[in-house]
Design an enzyme around this catalytic site. Structure first.
Site, PDB file in Angstrom:
ATOM      1  N   LYS A 191       0.823  -1.210   0.000  1.00  0.00           N
ATOM      2  CA  LYS A 191       0.000   0.000   0.000  1.00  0.00           C
ATOM      3  C   LYS A 191       0.860   1.264   0.000  1.00  0.00           C
ATOM      4  O   LYS A 191       0.525   2.258  -0.672  1.00  0.00           O
ATOM      5  CB  LYS A 191      -0.925  -0.002   1.219  1.00  0.00           C
ATOM      6  N   LEU A 192       1.971   1.246   0.710  1.00  0.00           N
ATOM      7  CA  LEU A 192       2.866   2.404   0.693  1.00  0.00           C
ATOM      8  C   LEU A 192       3.464   2.607  -0.695  1.00  0.00           C
ATOM      9  O   LEU A 192       3.619   3.750  -1.152  1.00  0.00           O
ATOM     10  CB  LEU A 192       3.970   2.251   1.741  1.00  0.00           C
TER      11      LEU A 192
END
Length: 310
Positions: free
Chosen positions: A175-176
């Site tokens: 997700k980052l």
């Protein structure tokens, strides 16, 4: 009566309300923890959810708990203390963390939960509140294979695009990476659009040419929906959240010893907008801030473009 596991949900805000609603509609008993904004809470209670006052109570009553919170300090606070998840956790409890979080914190919490006999699944989200309500979010899931199979039917209630990306922690790492790409896109789109105005290319022309080319994508369309069409609600994701995610990505890069020059530059844009008091602006508003740094009034340039003067 149902033989389905009881699901808890903490964080029934812009994204969480739709997710929780879809869990209810999937036939699962739902327990929610209220917050200051009672509107989504009362909505879910009206659909059949029940409410608890503490995370400890939820852990005592539920088989699976969802978290959808703003940052790792908020998540850690929900685990710890006499009213936290760990105080009520029992053997077999599964926590699905749908927040965008610091993977280092995630792994620490996973170890603490494991001491109580529980499992942590990180399943951060992609897309917007619209898809949350429709049950078609993206989910990138970090979990052991057996745990993933156990929670998959629940995640399918609120996600349409589900990727099992690895063990616990892998979801938050992925997700980052995703948000680093998105927020760097936003900074690049803002720069390019403003540069266009400086050299005589209207924002409308940038929108049309890039949007109709192989460089076009859904994120570009959403960003330009504000930058050109001035739709303030095009992407309800705040600068504060974007800045936090990019900071976490840069910290992850530092821990890995990776060279990330673009990530570092991207962070500065969001840090600047926060520093001048506009943390609650949405991400596409970055176009206006970059314009002002260049001595340009982007809204005025859009009006010129509409009149055929730019």
């Amino acid at each position: 009566m149902t033989d389905k596991p009881t699901i808890g949900f903490i964080g029934v805000g812009l994204m969480g309300h739709g997710m929780a609603k879809n869990i209810l509609q999937g036939g699962y008993p739902l327990v929610i923890k209220g917050n200051r904004n009672r509107v989504p809470v009362e909505s879910l209670l009206g659909m059949g959810a029940t409410e608890v006052q503490t995370a400890r109570e939820m852990a005592q009553q539920c088989d699976v708990i969802h978290l959808c919170l703003g940052n790792s300090p908020q998540i850690e606070a929900m685990y710890h203390g006499p009213d936290g998840i760990l105080a009520g956790a029992r053997e077999g409890l599964i926590v699905i963390d749908c927040s965008t979080a610091d993977p280092t914190s995630t792994m620490k919490l996973a170890a603490e939960l494991a001491e109580k006999g529980g499992k942590l699944v990180d399943a951060p989200l992609g897309r917007t509140p619209k898809e949350a309500e429709a049950g078609t979010l993206d989910a990138m899931v970090g979990a052991d294979d057996s745990v993933f199979e156990c929670v998959l039917p629940i995640i399918q209630c609120w996600a349409g695009n589900i990727n099992h990306v690895g063990g616990t922690g892998a979801g938050h790492k992925m997700k980052l990476l995703m948000n680093l790409i998105a927020m760097s896109y936003a900074a690049l789109y803002a720069e390019a659009t403003v540069l266009g105005t400086k050299v005589g290319i209207s924002p409308q022309t940038v929108q049309k040419v890039i949007g109709s080319s192989r460089l076009g994508n859904g994120f570009f369309d959403t960003f330009m929906s504000y930058a050109v069409d001035r739709n303030r609600d095009a992407h309800k994701f705040t600068i504060a959240n974007a800045s936090k995610d990019v900071r976490y990505a840069n910290a992850m890069a530092a821990d890995a010893g990776a060279l990330t020059l673009i990530a570092s530059a991207t962070r500065q844009y969001y840090a600047h907008v926060e520093a001048i008091g506009h943390a609650d602006d949405y991400v596409p508003f970055l176009a206006d801030h970059v314009a002002r740094m260049n001595g340009v009034d982007l809204e005025e340039e859009v009006k010129k473009g509409a009149a055929g003067r730019g």
